[in-house]
Design an enzyme around this catalytic site. Structure first.
Site, PDB file in Angstrom:
ATOM      1  N   ALA A 260       0.875  -1.163   0.000  1.00  6.56           N
ATOM      2  CA  ALA A 260       0.000   0.000   0.000  1.00  6.56           C
ATOM      3  C   ALA A 260       0.912   1.212   0.000  1.00  6.56           C
ATOM      4  O   ALA A 260       1.670   1.433   0.950  1.00  6.56           O
ATOM      5  CB  ALA A 260      -0.901  -0.001   1.232  1.00  6.56           C
ATOM      6  N   SER A 261       0.899   1.987  -1.073  1.00  8.07           N
ATOM      7  CA  SER A 261       1.809   3.123  -1.200  1.00  8.07           C
ATOM      8  C   SER A 261       1.613   4.102  -0.049  1.00  8.07           C
ATOM      9  O   SER A 261       0.522   4.216   0.526  1.00  8.07           O
ATOM     10  CB  SER A 261       1.570   3.849  -2.522  1.00  8.07           C
ATOM     11  OG  SER A 261       1.801   2.993  -3.613  1.00  8.07           O
ATOM     12  N   ALA A 262       2.672   4.825   0.288  1.00  6.84           N
ATOM     13  CA  ALA A 262       2.585   5.839   1.328  1.00  6.84           C
ATOM     14  C   ALA A 262       1.481   6.838   0.968  1.00  6.84           C
ATOM     15  O   ALA A 262       1.326   7.218  -0.196  1.00  6.84           O
ATOM     16  CB  ALA A 262       3.919   6.547   1.473  1.00  6.84           C
TER      17      ALA A 262
END
Length: 407
Positions: free
Chosen positions: A75-77
């Site tokens: 899950a990308s920042a």
């Protein structure tokens, strides 16, 4: 894990704090992007993470790895999510293709922005990843999103055309299928790699060209199977220090072998930065002005007497035949405030020239710092030189032309 935060702070409050911090840094500029980030329960897409980690604005949550331990899905920042959604500028009713399904979190945001779950298609090559995304989306009430297992480089022609395409994996090139599946006037946001660095580029598809509207620093997991364009090899006998370059660059590895053992030439630019001040614009500038720019990867425990780049993991370097120069820095204390002076270290027969040239580029960058971005246009690979406005960076499916506008 921050158990205190998990026990005493609600997910809603944590999302609000996360969004506020992201907006303070200039992301989630679009009201609709801010709205969906504040409403969608991010923590439910990363149930293995603590609430504190799930809502850390600057931290990606790794959810799936290769056998060697390198990350395959995450899950990308949140700040990266917001940055790219700002670039994508989804409008109500848009049909959207996402390359890289991840946890399903980004697809849920896209569904909210489009206003129709059935308008969103997300694809990933790994069935474990698509299974995870499907499970998370169903659990959070987004079962209408199309989750496809397949090669993202091929797009999803059965659902095309798309008004928006976003890649949450980093390709070295822009696959031709993405051009074909994007409507005229549509937008593509992609963490594109060239000359050793990665940038999230927001393109608009117009008259057969992909014209960049925005270029932002970012880093992503590579697109699986898209590794033929970027080359990498050690330049030291122990194999620890590696050079990365594009296949259209004439790098002679044999000539460079042992280059760091040759006498060192150091030059300083008189340009200084604060410890938290970005300098990545130097690298971006070099990709416009100098075809010799590559990337140097140096282990963090390397002795400075061997190699002393500004950033051990990745630093811009210039290569010419058997000579190499790279960006470095040294600490300077002025007026009770700590600053770092930027400079160049070089080795080989052309060391002095390369070091001086790199310092000239640093000084040229410093006149505008990161406020000045180049233009970037992607042309089809079969575009003749005569139809290009400048020298290209050649890839498989595209030819990139970068330039600075004349002021």
């Amino acid at each position: 894990m921050n158990e205190t935060a998990d026990a005493t702070t609600s997910p809603e409050a944590l999302r609000a704090t996360m969004l506020a911090k992201v907006q303070q840094q200039g992301y989630a500029k679009l009201p609709e992007v801010a709205r969906v980030i504040s409403e969608v329960p991010r923590h439910e897409f990363v149930p293995e993470a603590s609430l504190a980690d799930a809502h850390n604005p600057w931290q990606a949550v790794i959810t799936h790895r290769f056998a060697d331990g390198t990350s395959l899905s995450c899950a990308s920042a949140p700040f990266v999510v917001a940055l790219m959604l700002d670039q994508l500028a989804v409008e109500r009713g848009n049909k959207i293709l996402e390359i890289g399904a991840g946890t399903g979190y980004n697809a849920s945001l896209l569904a909210e922005l489009s206003g129709n779950e059935a308008n969103v298609v997300t694809i990933d090559v790994d069935p474990d990843v698509t299974e995870q995304a499907t499970r998370n989306l169903a659990a959070t009430g987004y079962s209408g999103i199309h989750v496809v297992t397949g090669d993202g480089a091929l797009g999803v022609p059965e659902h095309a055309p798309f008004d928006r395409i976003i890649a949450t994996v980093s390709p070295w090139d822009i696959p031709r299928a993405w051009w074909r599946q994007l409507v005229p006037g549509g937008k593509l946001v992609v963490p594109l790699r060239w000359r050793g660095q990665s940038r999230s580029v927001g393109f608009t598809y117009r008259d057969g060209l992909l014209i960049a509207d925005s270029i932002e620093l970012c880093g992503f997991v590579y697109l699986v199977g898209d590794d033929e364009g970027e080359k990498s090899a050690p330049i030291t006998d122990d194999g620890t220090i590696r050079l990365h370059w594009d296949r259209d660059q004439p790098v002679d590895l044999e000539a460079l072998r042992g280059v760091l053992d040759r006498p060192r030439s150091t030059a300083w630019s008189d340009v200084t930065i604060a410890g938290d001040e970005p300098h990545d614009g130097i690298w971006l500038r070099l990709t416009v002005t100098d075809p010799r720019v590559c990337r140097l990867n140096v282990p963090a425990d390397t002795a400075p007497s061997v190699c002393d780049p500004i950033s051990p993991g990745r630093a811009p370097a210039l290569v010419e035949d058997s000579s190499l120069a790279y960006l470095t820095s040294r600490r300077r204390d002025e007026d009770d405030s700590t600053r770092w002076e930027l400079g160049a270290v070089a080795h080989g027969p052309a060391a002095d020239e390369l070091a001086r040239h790199l310092c000239d580029e640093i000084r040229a960058w410093s006149m505008h710092r990161d406020d000045r971005k180049p233009t970037l246009v992607a042309y089809a690979a079969d575009t003749p030189d005569s139809a290009l406005p400048g020298p290209p960076i050649d890839k498989t499916h595209s030819r990139l032309v970068l330039a600075y506008e004349i002021e």
